[in-house]
Design a protein around this motif. Structure first.
Motif, PDB file in Angstrom:
ATOM      1  N   UNK A 402       0.841  -1.193   0.000  1.00 36.40           N
ATOM      2  CA  UNK A 402       0.000   0.000   0.000  1.00 36.40           C
ATOM      3  C   UNK A 402       0.874   1.241   0.000  1.00 36.40           C
ATOM      4  N   UNK A 403       0.432   2.273  -0.731  1.00 33.96           N
ATOM      5  CA  UNK A 403       1.232   3.490  -0.878  1.00 33.96           C
ATOM      6  C   UNK A 403       1.575   4.122   0.464  1.00 33.96           C
ATOM      7  N   UNK A 505      -9.413  18.479  -7.537  1.00 31.66           N
ATOM      8  CA  UNK A 505      -8.881  17.232  -8.083  1.00 31.66           C
ATOM      9  C   UNK A 505      -7.962  16.553  -7.067  1.00 31.66           C
ATOM     10  N   UNK A 506      -7.169  17.338  -6.349  1.00 40.11           N
ATOM     11  CA  UNK A 506      -6.343  16.783  -5.280  1.00 40.11           C
ATOM     12  C   UNK A 506      -7.220  16.103  -4.229  1.00 40.11           C
ATOM     13  N   UNK A 507      -8.276  16.794  -3.815  1.00 39.95           N
ATOM     14  CA  UNK A 507      -9.160  16.244  -2.780  1.00 39.95           C
ATOM     15  C   UNK A 507      -9.837  14.960  -3.251  1.00 39.95           C
ATOM     16  N   UNK A 508     -10.325  14.966  -4.482  1.00 40.94           N
ATOM     17  CA  UNK A 508     -11.009  13.782  -5.007  1.00 40.94           C
ATOM     18  C   UNK A 508     -10.057  12.589  -5.068  1.00 40.94           C
ATOM     19  N   UNK A 509      -8.839  12.833  -5.514  1.00 38.63           N
ATOM     20  CA  UNK A 509      -7.857  11.751  -5.594  1.00 38.63           C
ATOM     21  C   UNK A 509      -7.519  11.206  -4.219  1.00 38.63           C
ATOM     22  N   UNK A 513      -7.359   7.326   0.122  1.00 39.65           N
ATOM     23  CA  UNK A 513      -6.430   7.033   1.208  1.00 39.65           C
ATOM     24  C   UNK A 513      -7.157   7.122   2.549  1.00 39.65           C
ATOM     25  N   UNK A 514      -8.023   6.163   2.784  1.00 34.27           N
ATOM     26  CA  UNK A 514      -8.884   6.205   3.971  1.00 34.27           C
ATOM     27  C   UNK A 514      -8.119   5.922   5.260  1.00 34.27           C
ATOM     28  N   UNK A 519      -3.762  14.418  10.042  1.00 29.95           N
ATOM     29  CA  UNK A 519      -2.795  15.511   9.867  1.00 29.95           C
ATOM     30  C   UNK A 519      -2.105  15.455   8.505  1.00 29.95           C
ATOM     31  N   UNK A 520      -2.094  14.283   7.864  1.00 28.19           N
ATOM     32  CA  UNK A 520      -1.557  14.176   6.510  1.00 28.19           C
ATOM     33  C   UNK A 520      -2.623  14.621   5.499  1.00 28.19           C
ATOM     34  N   UNK A 521      -3.865  14.158   5.690  1.00 26.87           N
ATOM     35  CA  UNK A 521      -4.949  14.555   4.783  1.00 26.87           C
ATOM     36  C   UNK A 521      -5.134  16.061   4.767  1.00 26.87           C
TER      37      UNK A 521
END
Length: 526
Positions: A402-403, A505-509, A513-514, A519-521
């Motif tokens: 996973x990324x 587009x950033x938010x949708x992508x 990453x659930x 703090x990263x989101x």
């Protein structure tokens, strides 16, 4: 079929067919020419074509479903699973096919320049030029070294074997199967040599994190004082151009590991795009394409034997493979210390991201997971105008785990070694791609140089109201207004609209990453 029978069946085949082991470059070139696998260019490079497949076949790449990897592979459209029985039956068929060929070629080498973390390799090829390619792209053993086969991976490549999907359980005639338990990569139905390179990179992307080493799809160089820089970026962002600095030493141009020892190159060569290559624009690459180099799908004049790098008759994805020693300004040992500076490159066709901005650790992890750029016209079939694309960790097709595993490791290493991280936009300014020009390369070079020399760590920054990025107010060699994107636009209302469009587009992508901490989101666009 057990591990012993997998290995013994292949070794028996190689003995039976009197395979040619570890041939030097001149001998491999002679064998490839004698077998009519390609031609020599005027400069002495070997030129081959790859038929119907002029690039990777990601939809035909599968990982064998095995107990040891069931919980650690990020299964999905990238990491597709194939049943072990399907793999075993196909392996037997491929060995039978290879047993009918007049000759086989074997190379022993490594993936990884650091001896503490390198992976022994055995590459078995139907074609002499494929073995030549493997010899130049992977790490070649020193005279007194003998890679331990039982500790490494084996590539078995049979381009002439076409699978029958109805019988063999494949998606098409082409297949790239990776078995982590058997330590085998099985390739068939495609002559594109890059499948070998990228399959090993996928393997390293799985194995290295278990040893606390971060595998990275990036180029790396080092300054004369020993400072180290990493350059991440997708196709068309300028990664090769900006990392090839005459005042710095190239460690490698594509694949690296970051261990407790520092940075090391995973490869022993370069695999450069050749489309529109010229001596004036890319002298290092141009002059590296000589005897000992391999050209893929480049049109060669029958009479003069000169390559035409502008001709896309076979594909726009023309390639050159050559050993690192063909480049003058390289670091022979292929490893260096921990990175002082990390640069994420993006070519933003919206024209709204700042030309350069300094990232916090959280922002670095966010943008590493995002891997944003604009896919440019010509980089893929069917792309006629730039479009936004996101590739996790700037290498999503090659990530078995996973990324978030790789992003967490990056954050830990940034903390441990106090690395500075910058986002550099090599795309458009003053408007989107329809109405403006790309950012001046001279300005981009000046910004990168200032980042590498630590000058941007000492200047005042302002926070971009949309993207939350810390934008320097000054940079040597760059007019102040160039650093602030909104100041380069004539229509501020249109700028705001485009900026919000890209932010969405950033938010949708990032919604996928659930499991990423809040703090990263929240480190992305506002």
């Amino acid at each position: 079929m057990s591990t012993v029978s997998f290995d013994s069946a292949l070794n028996h085949l190689l003995e039976q067919r009197q395979a040619e082991f570890d041939l030097p470059v001149p001998r491999l070139v002679e064998r490839a020419l004698a077998r009519d696998e390609g031609v020599l260019t005027k400069a002495g490079a070997f030129a081959a074509t790859t038929g119907a497949y002029t690039g990777r076949s990601p939809k035909d790449k599968f990982i064998v479903a095995e107990p040891s990897t069931r919980e650690t592979i990020d299964w999905g459209t990238v990491n597709q699973s194939v049943d072990r029985d399907v793999f075993s039956a196909l392996y037997r068929k491929v060995l039978h096919y290879l047993g009918q060929q007049d000759s086989l070629f074997v190379f022993h080498g490594y993936a990884g320049k650091d001896k503490d973390y390198r992976l022994p390799l055995k590459v078995v090829n139907e074609y002499a030029w494929h073995n030549f390619f493997a010899r130049q792209l992977f790490v070649r053993p020193e005279a007194d070294e003998h890679p331990a086969e039982e500790d490494g991976f084996t590539i078995v490549s049979a381009p002439g074997f076409k699978a029958d999907p109805q019988v063999d359980g494949t998606r098409s005639e082409t297949f790239v199967h990776i078995s982590f338990e058997e330590k085998i990569i099985l390739i068939g139905g495609t002559e594109y040599a890059g499948e070998m390179k990228k399959s090993i990179f996928s393997v390293m992307n799985y194995l290295l994190p278990a040893r606390e080493v971060l595998p990275m799809h990036c180029s790396a160089n080092t300054g004369k004082e020993g400072d180290v820089a990493l350059f991440f970026g997708l196709s068309g962002t300028g990664k090769t151009t900006l990392s090839a600095d005459p005042n710095r030493f190239l460690i490698g141009d594509d694949e690296h590991g970051w261990s407790e020892n520092g940075i090391f190159n995973i490869e022993g060569g370069c695999y450069a795009k050749c489309i529109q290559l010229s001596e004036e624009k890319e002298p290092d690459i141009y002059n590296a394409i000589r005897f000992g180099a391999v050209l893929e799908n480049v049109v060669i004049d029958d009479k003069t034997r000169l390559p035409d790098y502008d001709d896309t008759y076979y594909t726009e994805n023309t390639r050159a493979a050559y050993p690192l020693e063909h480049i003058d300004n390289t670091l022979p040992q292929g490893k260096a210390g921990h990175p002082d500076t990390i640069i994420f490159l993006t070519a933003d066709a919206f024209g709204v991201l700042p030309p350069i901005s300094k990232l916090t650790k959280e922002q670095a992890m966010y943008h590493f997971l995002s891997g944003y750029t604009s896919k440019l016209a010509g980089t893929e079939r069917g792309i006629t105008e730039p479009e936004a694309t996101f590739s996790s960790c700037f290498g999503a097709p090659f990530l078995p785990r996973h990324a978030s595993v790789y992003a967490e490791m990056l954050g830990e290493k940034i903390d441990a070694h106090n690395s500075s991280v910058f986002l550099v936009n090599t795309g458009w300014a003053g408007g989107d791609y329809n109405v403006s020009d790309r950012i001046d390369l001279a300005h981009t070079r000046a910004m990168v140089q200032a980042a590498l020399e630590g000058e941007l760590n000492r200047v005042e920054t302002v926070v971009d109201p949309v993207f939350g990025l810390h934008v320097p107010t000054r940079c040597p060699g760059v007019p102040d207004h160039v650093l602030q994107q909104r100041e380069t636009w004539n229509d501020l209302e249109e700028y705001e609209q485009k900026a919000k469009e890209l932010a969405n587009k950033f938010h949708s992508n990032f919604e996928r990453f659930t499991n990423v901490p809040a703090h990263i989101r929240h480190a992305g666009p506002n």
